[in-house]
Design a protein around this motif. Structure first.
Motif, PDB file in Angstrom:
ATOM      1  N   MET A   1       1.346  10.803   5.942  1.00 47.14           N
ATOM      2  CA  MET A   1       0.765   9.662   5.231  1.00 47.14           C
ATOM      3  C   MET A   1       1.048   8.308   5.875  1.00 47.14           C
ATOM      4  N   TYR A   2       2.234   8.141   6.442  1.00 51.64           N
ATOM      5  CA  TYR A   2       2.652   6.780   6.767  1.00 51.64           C
ATOM      6  C   TYR A   2       2.907   6.524   8.241  1.00 51.64           C
TER       7      TYR A   2
ATOM      8  N   SER B   1       0.974   4.064  -2.916  1.00 49.06           N
ATOM      9  CA  SER B   1       0.759   5.466  -2.575  1.00 49.06           C
ATOM     10  C   SER B   1       1.888   6.350  -3.109  1.00 49.06           C
TER      11      SER B   1
ATOM     12  N   ASP C   1      -5.698   6.176   1.058  1.00 47.95           N
ATOM     13  CA  ASP C   1      -6.293   6.857   2.214  1.00 47.95           C
ATOM     14  C   ASP C   1      -7.559   7.585   1.756  1.00 47.95           C
TER      15      ASP C   1
ATOM     16  N   ALA D   1       5.980  11.883   4.898  1.00 47.99           N
ATOM     17  CA  ALA D   1       6.097  10.589   5.578  1.00 47.99           C
ATOM     18  C   ALA D   1       5.294  10.574   6.873  1.00 47.99           C
TER      19      ALA D   1
ATOM     20  N   THR E   1       0.824  -1.204   0.000  1.00 51.45           N
ATOM     21  CA  THR E   1       0.000   0.000   0.000  1.00 51.45           C
ATOM     22  C   THR E   1       0.859   1.256   0.000  1.00 51.45           C
ATOM     23  N   VAL E   2       1.955   1.250   0.754  1.00 48.45           N
ATOM     24  CA  VAL E   2       2.847   2.413   0.794  1.00 48.45           C
ATOM     25  C   VAL E   2       3.491   2.609  -0.571  1.00 48.45           C
TER      26      VAL E   2
ATOM     27  N   GLN F   1      -5.475   7.582  -4.313  1.00 42.55           N
ATOM     28  CA  GLN F   1      -4.722   7.260  -3.098  1.00 42.55           C
ATOM     29  C   GLN F   1      -5.538   6.334  -2.192  1.00 42.55           C
TER      30      GLN F   1
END
Length: 113
Positions: free
Chosen positions: A105-106, A6, A56, A102, A2-3, A54
């Motif tokens: 989002m993560y 993205s 998210d 970072a 997923t990362v 995206q």
């Protein structure tokens, strides 16, 4: 995975948004004509499409994080396409923006899988 997805979507969005803005700039400021402007407007629309893919679901989070990608990507675009040479403060600022991406989002969040 997923990362990675993205990040790839952010990169694609950056190419289309920065490229679209550059095409409009070329059409208007460099007098290349309305075809360039039109191509830029289309590219800017494609940017919005990539941003919407995206994983998210929060629009504000996506656009806030994308802002950091845009900052860094704009400097890279300027280097590659226009021969711009960023100074150390440009680089520091871009790295700070990417650190913000970072975090936004993560970073682990409660309830996130």
């Amino acid at each position: 995975m997923t990362v990675l997805r993205s990040i790839l979507l952010f990169l694609a969005a950056a190419v289309f948004e920065i490229g679209g803005a550059w095409l409009v700039w070329q059409g208007v400021r460099e007098h290349r004509g309305w075809i360039w402007v039109g191509a830029g407007v289309i590219a800017l629309g494609v940017y919005g499409f990539f941003a919407s893919l995206q994983p998210d679901a929060h629009f504000g989070r996506i656009l806030a994080a994308y802002g950091g990608v845009f900052v860094a990507g704009s400097l890279v675009w300027g280097m590659v396409v226009d021969g711009f040479r960023p100074d150390r403060w440009d680089v520091v600022g871009a790295l700070l923006c990417l650190a913000g991406v970072a975090v936004i989002m993560y970073a682990p969040r409660p309830g996130a899988a």
